[in-house]
Design a protein around this motif. Structure first.
Motif, PDB file in Angstrom:
ATOM      1  N   TYR A 134       0.824  -1.208   0.000  1.00 47.19           N
ATOM      2  CA  TYR A 134       0.000   0.000   0.000  1.00 47.19           C
ATOM      3  C   TYR A 134       0.861   1.262   0.000  1.00 47.19           C
ATOM      4  CZ  TYR A 134      -4.218   2.721   0.458  1.00 47.19           C
ATOM      5  OH  TYR A 134      -5.251   3.600   0.206  1.00 47.19           O
ATOM      6  N   THR A 135       2.023   1.206   0.620  1.00 51.06           N
ATOM      7  CA  THR A 135       2.949   2.333   0.579  1.00 51.06           C
ATOM      8  C   THR A 135       3.398   2.606  -0.851  1.00 51.06           C
ATOM      9  OG1 THR A 135       3.725   1.977   2.837  1.00 51.06           O
ATOM     10  CG2 THR A 135       5.203   3.164   1.366  1.00 51.06           C
ATOM     11  N   VAL A 136       3.746   1.554  -1.583  1.00 53.50           N
ATOM     12  CA  VAL A 136       4.145   1.704  -2.989  1.00 53.50           C
ATOM     13  C   VAL A 136       2.983   2.259  -3.803  1.00 53.50           C
ATOM     14  CG1 VAL A 136       4.863   0.454  -5.070  1.00 53.50           C
ATOM     15  CG2 VAL A 136       5.930  -0.066  -2.859  1.00 53.50           C
ATOM     16  N   TYR A 137       1.780   1.779  -3.530  1.00 56.16           N
ATOM     17  CA  TYR A 137       0.587   2.287  -4.226  1.00 56.16           C
ATOM     18  C   TYR A 137       0.409   3.783  -3.962  1.00 56.16           C
ATOM     19  CZ  TYR A 137      -4.334   3.197  -5.160  1.00 56.16           C
ATOM     20  OH  TYR A 137      -5.516   3.753  -5.606  1.00 56.16           O
ATOM     21  N   LEU A 138       0.515   4.198  -2.698  1.00 52.18           N
ATOM     22  CA  LEU A 138       0.381   5.617  -2.374  1.00 52.18           C
ATOM     23  C   LEU A 138       1.445   6.455  -3.060  1.00 52.18           C
ATOM     24  CD1 LEU A 138      -0.456   5.714   1.463  1.00 52.18           C
ATOM     25  CD2 LEU A 138      -1.986   6.146  -0.468  1.00 52.18           C
ATOM     26  N   LEU A 139       2.650   5.915  -3.150  1.00 54.12           N
ATOM     27  CA  LEU A 139       3.733   6.631  -3.817  1.00 54.12           C
ATOM     28  C   LEU A 139       3.399   6.882  -5.281  1.00 54.12           C
ATOM     29  CD1 LEU A 139       6.664   7.722  -3.973  1.00 54.12           C
ATOM     30  CD2 LEU A 139       7.391   5.357  -4.406  1.00 54.12           C
TER      31      LEU A 139
END
Length: 200
Positions: free
Chosen positions: A144-149
């Motif tokens: 989810y962190t990669v998605y937000l990025l």
């Protein structure tokens, strides 16, 4: 702050636009009201989990850290997380010039903090230090962190999505390097005797 964190989990596209529209903050204010609080979640959770609950290997009694060892490791991990956010914010600020974006350093630190929110919140899993729980929550938080990025960077920097993809990929690569550097530093500390001490 917490409204933005909640919004990033429920409607990230809209929330990134709201974050971009927020008034300018200083780096010290950003750290005091956002980063210090969010980074404390995994640090405190790990302290409680490793000293009060412990982890079980096979049929043996739970393995726990001594309070002194856990405090030392909590402080070091907390400093590492704060440093990691600062390094990522600095890199984003430096790299933004390549894409004709001119955000302030404080706004880049804010972006790094909000992007890492899933990792910080996922640190709650450390309250119950079980290997499978940690792996499941960790993979979900990283994903989810990669998605937000990738979703947030073009919106936050107000750049085209194709440039945002390249920018995000660069940030992700640097983030992995920072993570490996922190892990290597941890191994060095353990090698010189600053490692965990167990109660049993």
């Amino acid at each position: 702050m917490m409204n933005h964190v909640l919004g990033l989990f429920t409607h990230p596209d809209r929330e990134w636009k709201q974050i971009r529209g927020d008034k300018e903050e200083t780096i010290s204010h950003m750290y005091l009201t956002h980063t210090l609080i969010l980074a404390a979640i995994p640090a405190i959770s790990a302290y409680i989990g490793t000293t009060q609950i412990g982890w079980v290997i096979g049929n043996r009694a739970p393995v726990m850290l001594t309070h002194e060892s856990a405090i030392w490791m909590t402080v070091m991990s907390y400093i590492a997380m704060l440093g990691g956010v600062a390094v990522m914010g600095g890199f984003i600020h430096w790299m933004a010039r390549t894409y004709d974006a001119n955000p302030s350093l404080a706004r880049c630190v804010a972006f790094a903090t909000y992007t890492a929110s899933p990792l910080f919140v996922g640190g709650l899993a450390a309250l119950y230090p079980h290997m499978w729980l940690g792996m499941i929550v960790g993979v979900a938080a990283i994903s989810y962190t990669v998605y937000l990025l990738y979703v947030g960077l073009p919106t936050f920097m107000n750049i085209p999505s194709d440039e945002g993809f390249m920018f995000s990929s660069s940030v992700l690569a640097v983030g992995l390097v920072v993570l490996v550097a922190i892990m290597a530093f941890t191994v060095v500390l353990w090698g010189i005797g600053v490692g965990p001490e167990y109660t049993n």
